[in-house]
Design an enzyme around this catalytic site. Structure first.
Site, PDB file in Angstrom:
ATOM      1  N   ALA A 212      25.807  46.867  23.477  1.00 14.04           N
ATOM      2  CA  ALA A 212      25.078  45.883  22.953  1.00 14.04           C
ATOM      3  C   ALA A 212      24.226  46.426  21.935  1.00 14.04           C
ATOM      4  O   ALA A 212      24.302  47.496  21.528  1.00 14.04           O
ATOM      5  CB  ALA A 212      24.418  45.147  23.939  1.00 14.04           C
ATOM      6  N   ASN A 213      23.277  45.459  21.334  1.00 16.56           N
ATOM      7  CA  ASN A 213      22.304  46.131  20.329  1.00 16.56           C
ATOM      8  C   ASN A 213      21.081  45.437  20.592  1.00 16.56           C
ATOM      9  O   ASN A 213      20.838  44.653  21.322  1.00 16.56           O
ATOM     10  CB  ASN A 213      22.780  45.741  18.709  1.00 16.56           C
ATOM     11  CG  ASN A 213      23.151  44.187  18.765  1.00 16.56           C
ATOM     12  OD1 ASN A 213      22.217  43.418  18.824  1.00 16.56           O
ATOM     13  ND2 ASN A 213      24.425  43.791  18.267  1.00 16.56           N
TER      14      ASN A 213
END
Ligand code: CTP
Length: 404
Positions: A211-212
């Site tokens: 993810a980020n």
């Protein structure tokens, strides 16, 4: 009369520009506003409460207690009564007290209990204005949602000359009118606006993902701004812990991965008038999402094989019908303008919002952002540090100007 029925608290602190507050007060009253003046003890050294009381038709509030009756002046009641608080002039000292909550006079206590939007017109010497301390306080206040009327706008602002000087009363009046007009503006009534927001999660196995750091804050600010302007808003949102739009009119579709986001956007896009791609979509996903949990002993040295995710903005851009407006974002660390312009073309966007990837007060996760809007026909507009909601408002203004 453009301010008929509006309740405004006019805060005056002790600067030489306080003499201009009388002119501002007159202009506000002339436009139909009801104005309550709150002045700091120093402010009274520059302009007399008698003048201000005569102009506003109300006793001026300055002390915590009324001198003659001993009655307590309630800053809480003022906060409920007011539609807007305008502090003009706002001295370096008052700005510092606002930024840190030093509630040692009525103006600051009124500010701290304000439920209404607050505007400040800084007024001081250039040296004081340019000092990092003042700039830090202004940034803090912007982050708190205070509208800072930067002085002066236009040509003068490009040089430092004139910076720090208070805006003229006529200019402040226009900002106040603009504020109320935009608050009641319903320029997106009847339009469907689709917004993607947040990160995506790409599964490695049932417990791990890629993810980020996207927080979804910009997408939510946009959703709220467009909803407040009458649009029918659908927010397609990746996983953002505990955050959701406060505006109940926003319809939220929750998704996890880029593929799920694409599916959801496809469904909503067909009849969308405006689509804004604010999500930080993962460009790649693991080729296989392993069922269960990958065990360490089975693994040894490990390589993740990644495959490309679809580009949601580009796919929608390729299927854009006449009259649809698509807006993208570009989070860039280098060559921002060039990269953003390239993405504008590649994704068939009508507008792209460029923001920096390498600052803590902008981009991912921050409450504030520094944006540049780039559109068709070499349209380019740069903005100073603003709250994400203020960014959303100028983005909506730019969308409203695009011919449809
Ligand atoms: N975008 C999208 N789907 C993707 C990737 C990006 O819809 N799979 C959208 C983003 O929401 C944003 C714009 O495209 O509006 C630009 O995203 P960005 O990640 O900056 O662009 P990329 O094309 O992925 O370029 P790069 O990562 O190389 O900078």
């Amino acid at each position: 009369m453009r301010l008929e029925g509006k309740h405004i608290v006019l805060g005056i602190s002790g600067g030489i520009a306080a003499y201009k507050s009388a002119a501002l007060l007159r202009l506000l009253i002339k436009e139909g506003a009801e104005v309550q003046v709150v002045i700091t003890p120093n402010g009274k050294e520059f302009i007399t409460p008698a003048t201000l009381a005569a102009l506003s038709g109300k006793p001026v509030v300055s002390e915590f207690f009324a001198a003659n009756t001993g009655e307590w002046h309630s800053h809480v009641d003022l906060g409920l009564w007011a539609d807007l608080m305008v502090i003009a002039p706002a001295t370096a000292c008052t700005l510092a007290k606002m930024a840190t909550g030093v509630a040692d006079n009525m103006l600051i206590t009124t500010y701290l209990s304000a439920k209404e939007p607050v505007m400040v017109a800084p007024a001081m010497d250039l040296d004081m204005f340019a000092h990092p301390s003042t700039q830090r306080n202004l940034d803090t206040l912007r982050g708190d949602g205070v509208i800072v009327l930067d002085s002066p706008s236009g040509e003068l602002a490009s040089g430092l000359e004139g910076k720090g000087r208070m805006l003229e009363p006529e200019q402040i009046l226009e900002k106040v009118v603009e504020h109320f007009e935009s608050a009641s503006r319903k320029d997106f009534a009847g339009e469907k606006v689709v917004i993607t927001a947040g990160p995506t999660r790409e599964k490695i196995d049932d417990v791990r993902f890629i993810a980020n750091h996207s927080s979804g804050k910009m997408g939510m600010a946009l959703a709220e701004e467009f909803a407040s302007r009458g649009a029918d808003v659908t927010l397609v949102c990746g996983p953002v812990e505990g955050r959701k739009p406060v505006d109940a009119r926003v319809k939220t579709v929750k998704v996890e991965s880029a593929l799920e986001m694409l599916d959801a956007v496809k469904k909503e896009y067909r009849d969308a008038d405006v689509t804004i791609f604010a999500a930080a979509v993962a460009d790649y996903r693991p080729e296989v999402a392993v069922a269960g949990k990958i065990k360490r002993e089975e693994r040894g040295p490990m390589t993740l094989s990644l495959v490309e995710n679809p580009d949601i903005a580009a796919e929608m851009g390729a299927n854009k019908r006449e009259g649809q407006v698509n807006v993208g974002f570009a989070l860039e660390s280098d060559n921002g303008l060039q990269n953003a312009a390239k993405k504008l073309d590649a994704k068939n966007l009508d507008l792209i919002v460029l923001n920096p990837a390498n600052r803590s007060d902008a981009g991912f996760n921050a409450d504030t952002d520094i944006i540049t809007l780039i559109g068709r026909d070499n349209m380019k507009e740069e903005f100073p540090l603003m709250t994400k909601r203020q960014c959303a408002s100028v983005i909506a203004n730019a969308v409203a100007k695009i011919a449809r």
